[in-house]
Design a protein around this motif. Structure first.
Motif, PDB file in Angstrom:
ATOM      1  N   ILE A 691       0.829  -1.213   0.000  1.00 48.61           N
ATOM      2  CA  ILE A 691       0.000   0.000   0.000  1.00 48.61           C
ATOM      3  C   ILE A 691       0.858   1.256   0.000  1.00 48.61           C
ATOM      4  N   GLY A 692       1.938   1.228   0.785  1.00 45.39           N
ATOM      5  CA  GLY A 692       2.698   2.450   0.988  1.00 45.39           C
ATOM      6  C   GLY A 692       2.060   3.273   2.095  1.00 45.39           C
ATOM      7  N   PRO A 693       2.595   4.450   2.369  1.00 43.29           N
ATOM      8  CA  PRO A 693       2.085   5.243   3.493  1.00 43.29           C
ATOM      9  C   PRO A 693       0.668   5.748   3.261  1.00 43.29           C
ATOM     10  N   VAL A 694      -0.070   5.925   4.356  1.00 42.56           N
ATOM     11  CA  VAL A 694      -1.399   6.538   4.338  1.00 42.56           C
ATOM     12  C   VAL A 694      -1.332   7.805   5.185  1.00 42.56           C
ATOM     13  N   GLU A 710     -10.556  11.626   5.158  1.00 43.34           N
ATOM     14  CA  GLU A 710      -9.957  11.553   3.830  1.00 43.34           C
ATOM     15  C   GLU A 710      -8.457  11.352   3.989  1.00 43.34           C
ATOM     16  N   ALA A 711      -7.873  10.647   3.046  1.00 43.56           N
ATOM     17  CA  ALA A 711      -6.439  10.363   3.155  1.00 43.56           C
ATOM     18  C   ALA A 711      -5.823  10.198   1.776  1.00 43.56           C
ATOM     19  N   TYR A 712      -4.544  10.528   1.695  1.00 44.89           N
ATOM     20  CA  TYR A 712      -3.752  10.211   0.516  1.00 44.89           C
ATOM     21  C   TYR A 712      -3.079   8.864   0.750  1.00 44.89           C
ATOM     22  N   VAL A 713      -2.859   8.127  -0.337  1.00 45.35           N
ATOM     23  CA  VAL A 713      -2.327   6.774  -0.243  1.00 45.35           C
ATOM     24  C   VAL A 713      -1.142   6.620  -1.184  1.00 45.35           C
ATOM     25  N   GLY A 714      -0.111   5.888  -0.718  1.00 49.38           N
ATOM     26  CA  GLY A 714       1.013   5.549  -1.574  1.00 49.38           C
ATOM     27  C   GLY A 714       1.835   6.758  -1.990  1.00 49.38           C
ATOM     28  N   LEU A 715       2.159   6.830  -3.291  1.00 46.39           N
ATOM     29  CA  LEU A 715       3.010   7.911  -3.799  1.00 46.39           C
ATOM     30  C   LEU A 715       2.402   9.282  -3.561  1.00 46.39           C
ATOM     31  N   ARG A 716       1.069   9.352  -3.626  1.00 43.44           N
ATOM     32  CA  ARG A 716       0.438  10.654  -3.400  1.00 43.44           C
ATOM     33  C   ARG A 716       0.626  11.103  -1.950  1.00 43.44           C
TER      34      ARG A 716
END
Length: 894
Positions: A691-694, A710-716
């Motif tokens: 997943i990468g960071p959240v 709301e959250a950004y996931v992975g590279l974003r």
């Protein structure tokens, strides 16, 4: 016989007869034609429509239902409820008319000690469709019902359909005769208050065409299979077997009325002279139960759709309690009583009780504020009407209070009567009718969603899409059809927007909050760029896009999903499962999912919760999510039966219509504990480390009782962290401070600015007050009353004008004085009128002066006799405003 025993006898009877027991579905299903499940057959609709094959030949259920079309009529009659339980038995080709009738008759008339309800056969009547001789004969010859107790009725009464093209058929209804004290002799065709319908048996053998109403359509043919759909009203059977007068006096509703009596200090009576109060009590009992059941199934108060219905129900409860005499809050006690009464039949209410009460009490507090605001607005309206010599509150004003401000019409009428006024009910009802027509038109448009699939019907029935996207992102397949502007075409050329139907598809169709895949469909003659995929009839995938190269036509093709886009969407979807599990761990199991959106790099998760999350709670949830990612937990998918999934602890979401077999997604397991386990048909990564960071970016309210994270996931998420770091570095450079000291530096600056603004305001106020003596000297005399009517100091706001006016007024001591200060510059022109006690005793009223002066500068205002204020927009009218002040003073001071 208690209601929960009536339920159990029904279940036992049909299970013993070989029927599969199907648990009640949620009141909220994924069905565009319905706000709520409104009939026992709704969960079985896919089987009747041929969208899915029935996994059983016969079934029985006791389905929770809500009907809200006539909310305003609840309580006026004694047999209708918004929430009710529909006991039903269903056959999918196993038995037909005789089986349905004999099953029902046996249960109704068998002695209580043999598991039946013990109805006297001589008190039962049946109606049949007008030309259904077969059913008439079964009732007479097989069952042995007296021929004079069987009546024929027309299509409107004894022919059933869903209201849209699809299955339909004649029906037979069973009625109970309450006796001569309740109405006329002659059976159901004469009086349906005396003869109460308790069961409807539908013989689903025909197919209806287009049309409206209960009889405004044609029967276009026969179904390939004859089905049975029946419904017995639990509440109606309960009030008969319990020997009470109506459904509101049964063991499920009477306790709530008793609680309402305690809260209001008013006694419930069904005496005709107390009819209106009885209606209020019934509304409280009915709506309290419905509200509890809706909240238990995940609905939260809101401003549209299901949320608006719930909000309206709660407001009607509070309004009715107020009209009966309640002065304090009522929802805590009412919902507690409902949960206690309903828990024997619905054990899940015990665990949700605290959440249900919290939602209701939060909504109650908000509405009580609305009532206070509405009362103030109503008071202003009454004042204007009396000033104009009118005695009727206009219908459009009453409608605005009702519709825009949530102010109940009954309270408007009652308060108008207290003021010696009436309400233009005809005009109000006309506005209400216009609103209902708009709502009905919108509902009808939604209702015909099934009719819109006509162009896809052959594919749904004969060529459903096989989804292969769990195993592979590429599929060699066949284009079965191409649709352009609603029509099937044989070929489409470059630049054309198309919908492509494939035999096998690796594309994920949007559902469950996960966005659709993107990619390409390639043929020997061209290529289609796919940007969206939707399901139709739950069986066919519509691949929507534009032909980017050459042409496309039915035939061999290769479908290719954009792997990067899918991977990033899967990251967000799996992260959403982690967020859901973490929220339930931190907040509790009442924090139930209420919606989600997953797309590459972003997730949005809505859940039932009334209060904002604290910084600590949000940080803990985010930490738990990222810890699970760091642990590289396995993500395992399994196919199992729905019962097995629920037994394993998998979380099922409200509103979802699950099939007999379901897909369960488990995160964790083995040496690590299970972090999350949900029913889900979406795509996921194979382990959490993928997943990468959240990174959480927000928490907010999206309606009463619903919060959103709301959250950004992975590279974003990494990009967002880089952006934040850049901003922190720039601030550190500007403040010449270490990054860790920036918050303190900003806080100190804010405090300094706040102090400087305060000092500046005090200096400005001192300058304003220095002008007081000049205004006193410039006062002129009007019939022995000193009048100051002029422009205030430049730059003074409304508050400063008020302070200055009061200061000037005080300087006149015992001399009657009126001070009116106006603003001459700006878009808004505030003004203040201050009158001392000596002038009030002469008959001067500050509010009257404001009402006279305000129109001259295009404004309005009001207030108390000693101090009033307002604002305008037209400085050219100031001279006229000054003159209006003198005119009012002269009139009362003479």
């Amino acid at each position: 016989m208690y209601t929960h025993e009536i339920r159990q006898r029904f279940i036992d009877h049909y299970v013993k007869a070989g029927h599969t027991l199907v648990p009640s579905a949620s009141l909220v299903l994924d069905d565009p034609t319905l706000l709520f499940v409104n009939a026992g057959m709704v969960p079985f609709k896919p089987y009747f429509l041929g969208q899915q094959a029935a996994p059983f030949a016969t079934a029985t259920s006791i389905q929770k239902c809500v009907r809200t079309l006539d909310i305003d009529e609840v309580g006026i009659t004694t047999r209708h409820n918004t929430f009710f339980q529909m006991a039903g038995n269903f056959s999918f080709g196993a038995y037909f008319k005789e089986g349905a009738i004999t099953h029902a008759w046996t249960l109704l008339t068998s002695p209580v000690n043999e598991g039946g309800y013990g109805f006297d056969p001589d008190l039962l009547w049946a109606t049949v469709y007008q030309d259904d001789d077969e059913t008439f004969a079964i009732w007479r010859d097989v069952v042995g019902l007296r021929e004079d107790h069987i009546q024929r009725r027309g299509m409107k009464d004894n022919f059933w359909s869903m209201g849209v093209p699809g299955p339909c058929g004649p029906s037979s209804e069973i009625f109970f005769d309450r006796g001569p004290a309740y109405g006329k002799e002659g059976g159901p065709v004469v009086d349906e208050d005396r003869y109460i319908e308790i069961w409807n048996l539908v013989f689903m053998e025909k197919e209806r065409g287009e049309g409206i109403g209960k009889d405004g359509y044609e029967v276009v043919g026969s179904l390939p299979q004859k089905n049975i759909d029946t419904g017995m009203g639990i509440e109606r059977v309960a009030f008969i077997l319990q020997g009470v007068e109506n459904v509101y006096e049964t063991d499920l509703l009477r306790p709530t009325i008793t609680t309402a009596e305690c809260l209001t200090g008013t006694a419930y009576s069904d005496d005709p002279e107390d009819h209106q109060n009885a209606v209020y009590f019934r509304v409280i009992a009915d709506h309290s139960r419905t509200a509890v059941m809706l909240i238990a199934d995940g609905v939260s108060p809101g401003n549209e759709g299901r949320g608006y219905i719930l909000r309206r129900l709660i407001r009607r409860i509070i309004r009715s309690a107020r009209l009966l005499g309640a002065t304090g809050t009522v929802m805590q006690e009412l919902t507690s009583t409902v949960c206690q009464s309903m828990t024997p039949s619905f054990p899940e209410l015990a665990a949700q009780r605290d959440h249900i009460q919290k939602v209701c009490t939060t909504e109650e507090k908000a509405f009580l504020r609305t009532l206070d605001a509405g009362t103030k607005l109503f008071t202003a309206v009454v004042s204007d009407l009396k000033d104009a010599g009118q005695a009727v509150v206009p219908g459009d004003v009453a409608f605005t209070l009702h519709d825009t401000h949530g102010f109940p019409i009954d309270l408007t009428r009652e308060m108008a009567a207290e003021q010696g006024l009436s309400v233009d009910n005809d005009a109000f009802q006309q506005r209400m009718q216009e609103q209902k027509q708009r709502a009905k038109a919108d509902s009808q448009a939604k209702k015909h969603a099934h009719a819109d699939v006509g162009v896809y019907r052959d594919f749904i029935d004969n060529q459903p899409t096989e989804f292969t996207g769990y195993e592979s992102l590429v599929a060699d397949t066949q284009i079965l059809g191409i649709i352009v502007d609603g029509d099937v075409v044989t070929e489409a050329s470059v630049g054309t927007a198309v919908e492509v139907i494939l035999g096998e598809s690796p594309f994920y169709a949007e559902s469950g909050g996960q966005c659709a895949d993107r990619g390409t469909i390639t043929t020997a003659s061209g290529e289609v760029a796919i940007t969206d995929v939707q399901k139709v009839g739950k069986k066919v995938w519509l691949h929507r896009g534009t032909i980017s190269i050459g042409t496309a036509a039915p035939g061999p093709a290769q479908a290719q999903v954009d792997g990067t886009y899918r991977r990033h969407a899967a990251q967000a979807h799996t992260a959403t499962h982690l967020v859901h599990a973490a929220i339930r761990t931190v907040l509790g199991d009442q924090a139930v999912q209420a919606g989600s959106l997953n797309k590459p790099g972003y997730l949005r998760f809505d859940f039932n919760w009334t209060d904002p999350l604290s910084t600590v709670e949000l940080a803990e949830i985010e930490t738990r999510v990222n810890t699970a990612i760091d642990q590289d937990l396995p993500v395992i998918t399994e196919i199992m039966s729905l019962d097995e999934a629920k037994a394993s602890g998998a979380v099922a979401l409200f509103g979802e219509n699950y099939g007999d077999e379901v897909r369960v997604v488990t995160i964790g397991g083995g040496e690590e504990r299970v972090f999350s386990k949900e029913l889900c048909g979406g795509t996921h990564v194979s382990s959490t480390a993928q997943i990468g960071p959240v990174r959480f970016i927000g928490e907010s309210s999206v309606g009463s009782g619903i919060r959103r994270v709301e959250a950004y996931v992975g590279l974003r998420a990494l990009d967002a962290a880089k952006t934040d770091q850049r901003i922190v570095s720039e601030l550190a450079s500007r403040f010449k401070a270490k990054p860790g000291d920036i918050v303190q530096r900003v806080s100190s600056l804010q405090e300094s600015v706040k102090n400087l603004e305060k000092e500046l305001a005090e200096l400005h106020m001192e300058a304003v007050l220095q002008a007081a003596a000049t205004y006193v000297n410039d006062a002129h005399d009007v019939n022995g009353i000193k009048v100051v009517a002029m422009t205030g100091p430049a730059g003074a706001d409304g508050g400063q004008l008020r302070t200055l006016a009061c200061d000037i007024r005080g300087r006149f001591a015992e001399t009657p004085a009126v001070v009116a200060l106006f603003t001459a510059e700006g878009y808004k022109l505030p003004f203040v009128v201050a009158v001392n006690q000596a002038a009030i005793e002469r008959g001067v009223n500050a509010g009257d002066i404001v009402k006279a002066a305000a129109p001259t500068i295009g404004g309005r205002g009001g207030g108390k006799p000693d101090l009033a204020q307002g604002s305008g927009t037209d400085a050219e009218g100031l001279e006229a405003a000054y003159a209006a002040v003198d005119t009012v003073v002269a009139a009362v001071g003479a």
